[in-house]
Design an enzyme around this catalytic site. Structure first.
Site, PDB file in Angstrom:
ATOM      1  CG  ASN A 159       0.680  -7.813  15.321  1.00 17.03           C
ATOM      2  OD1 ASN A 159       0.261  -8.884  15.375  1.00 17.03           O
ATOM      3  ND2 ASN A 159       0.227  -6.594  14.853  1.00 17.03           N
ATOM      4  CB  THR A 188       6.968  -6.831  15.907  1.00 16.19           C
ATOM      5  OG1 THR A 188       5.748  -7.050  15.352  1.00 16.19           O
ATOM      6  CG2 THR A 188       7.983  -7.005  15.042  1.00 16.19           C
ATOM      7  CG  PHE A 224      -4.249   4.134   8.008  1.00  8.28           C
ATOM      8  CD1 PHE A 224      -4.874   3.059   8.201  1.00  8.28           C
ATOM      9  CD2 PHE A 224      -3.339   4.902   9.099  1.00  8.28           C
ATOM     10  CE1 PHE A 224      -4.535   2.214   9.413  1.00  8.28           C
ATOM     11  CE2 PHE A 224      -3.250   4.084  10.070  1.00  8.28           C
ATOM     12  CZ  PHE A 224      -3.821   2.898  10.560  1.00  8.28           C
ATOM     13  N   GLY A 283       6.029  -0.975  13.124  1.00 10.19           N
ATOM     14  CA  GLY A 283       6.319  -2.181  12.316  1.00 10.19           C
ATOM     15  C   GLY A 283       6.908  -2.083  10.919  1.00 10.19           C
ATOM     16  CG  ASP A 284       4.749  -0.155   8.216  1.00  8.45           C
ATOM     17  OD1 ASP A 284       4.625  -1.229   8.223  1.00  8.45           O
ATOM     18  OD2 ASP A 284       4.211   0.764   7.758  1.00  8.45           O
ATOM     19  CB  SER A 330     -19.255   9.250  17.744  1.00  6.89           C
ATOM     20  OG  SER A 330     -18.657  10.393  17.325  1.00  6.89           O
ATOM     21  CG  PHE A 371      -6.379   1.010   4.126  1.00  2.97           C
ATOM     22  CD1 PHE A 371      -5.321   1.839   4.685  1.00  2.97           C
ATOM     23  CD2 PHE A 371      -6.557   0.845   2.992  1.00  2.97           C
ATOM     24  CE1 PHE A 371      -4.270   1.849   3.680  1.00  2.97           C
ATOM     25  CE2 PHE A 371      -5.679   1.006   2.012  1.00  2.97           C
ATOM     26  CZ  PHE A 371      -4.402   1.647   2.273  1.00  2.97           C
ATOM     27  CB  SER A 375      -0.939   0.036   1.334  1.00  2.00           C
ATOM     28  OG  SER A 375      -0.324   0.020   2.444  1.00  2.00           O
ATOM     29  CG  ASN A 434       4.880   3.999   6.167  1.00  2.00           C
ATOM     30  OD1 ASN A 434       4.790   5.047   5.731  1.00  2.00           O
ATOM     31  ND2 ASN A 434       3.757   3.525   6.799  1.00  2.00           N
TER      32      ASN A 434
END
Length: 339
Positions: A195, A223, A102, A256-257, A36, A116, A8, A52
């Protein structure tokens, strides 16, 4: 070693809710949730998993090939990535759709609720890897990161058919994938990234035990948030690497990226898994201390100091020669940006 990162490309809308999501959930009403959240902050940043990871690799002095689909609004983002050392020549730019969005809200406990919108990402299924390989003169690893599900399956199948080594990183798309699709994405991967939660979900989706997953992949990298990372290979051997600690948490989006970028850079530099994971954890902490996934900007000397503090002087000495001349990381504020 040349890496292509498929996945992405997106714009991130990052919001902060000052309370706790858990306090707003009523156990007896979970089948009828309608909530909300009034948020205090909104940041609009560049993002997308493949972008990323590619950005992180570019900052580490590599020249990754970004493979994905972006929208008619991509020009400014593309210029930013190219300036950061990313090869964008294989990005498909839609003629009609906007770049994916995102939208993520983070609470006081760093829990996140996100949605997303695919937008132009839906066109990623039209991308073939063979022309990418010809254009850049060969690839050594293809990262199959979260993307349009049909694109992920196409890229994985093409890698297997042509013998291209690939890394499976299904991540958040596991929620959209069925059992057979998940098996296709994992089977034969050189690396599998998840993860801790995704590791359990992957086993539920595939119906495979952890041992059965490991029999089908080279190395499984999981991770664990503040507990670092565990790297497992078939036979059960585990390597655990603690996280680089910080008391200055800003936003977990993209952490994580960043880890993946650091880890893969270590692999390119032929470092052992321990050193690759240590670099990944250090880069992840820089992102954790920033708002936005591509906004980190300390000097390399600071990165090495963190590695030395967390893992010892020997780790810093072995990683240091591979960093790009220990020059300062470029300041994102000088290159324009999403607003």
């Amino acid at each position: 070693m040349r890496i292509a990162v498929t996945g992405s490309i997106a714009t991130d809308h990052l919001m902060v809710f000052p309370g706790r999501f858990a306090d707003q959930l009523i156990t007896e009403q979970l089948d009828k949730v309608s909530l909300s959240f009034l948020v205090d902050h909104l940041e609009v940043r560049r993002g997308g998993v493949a972008a990323n990871i590619s950005f992180g690799l570019g900052r580490l002095g590599l020249r990754p090939v970004l493979v994905g689909a972006a929208g008619v609004d991509f020009a400014e983002y593309e210029a930013w990535l190219r300036a950061g050392g990313v090869d964008t020549g294989s990005v498909r730019v839609s003629e009609t759709l906007h770049t994916a969005r995102f939208v993520c809200t983070t609470d006081a406990d760093q829990n996140q609720i996100a949605t997303f919108y695919a937008g132009a990402m839906a066109e990623a299924r039209e991308i073939e890897l063979a022309p990418v390989v010809r254009r850049v003169g060969g690839l050594d690893l293809v990262v199959v990161a979260p993307n349009d599900p049909a694109a992920m399956l196409r890229h994985t199948d093409e890698c297997r058919a042509t013998g291209l080594p690939f890394a499976a990183d299904p991540s958040q798309q596991l929620a959209r994938l069925g059992a057979e699709e998940t098996r296709r994405l994992v089977d034969g991967a050189r690396f599998l990234f998840t993860n801790e939660y995704e590791a359990a979900l992957l086993q539920e989706r595939t119906g495979w035990t952890a041992a059965e997953v490991l029999a089908r992949v080279g190395t499984w990298v999981t991770t664990l948030g503040e507990n670092g990372v565990v790297i497992t290979e078939e036979g059960g051997a585990e390597l655990r690497v603690p996280a680089v600690p910080t008391a200055d948490i800003k936003d977990p989006t993209g952490v994580g990226d960043a880890f993946r970028a650091g880890f893969l850079a270590g692999i390119v530099w032929q470092q052992p898994y321990e050193r690759a994971a240590q670099l990944g954890c250090a880069l992840a902490t820089l992102v954790l201390e920033s708002v936005g996934t591509q906004e980190y900007k300390p000097a390399w000397s600071d990165l090495l100091a963190r590695i030395e503090d967390a893992y010892g002087a020997q780790a810093a000495r072995e990683i240091a020669p591979h960093l790009p001349q220990l020059s300062p990381l470029p300041d994102p504020s000088t290159a324009g940006g999403a607003s």
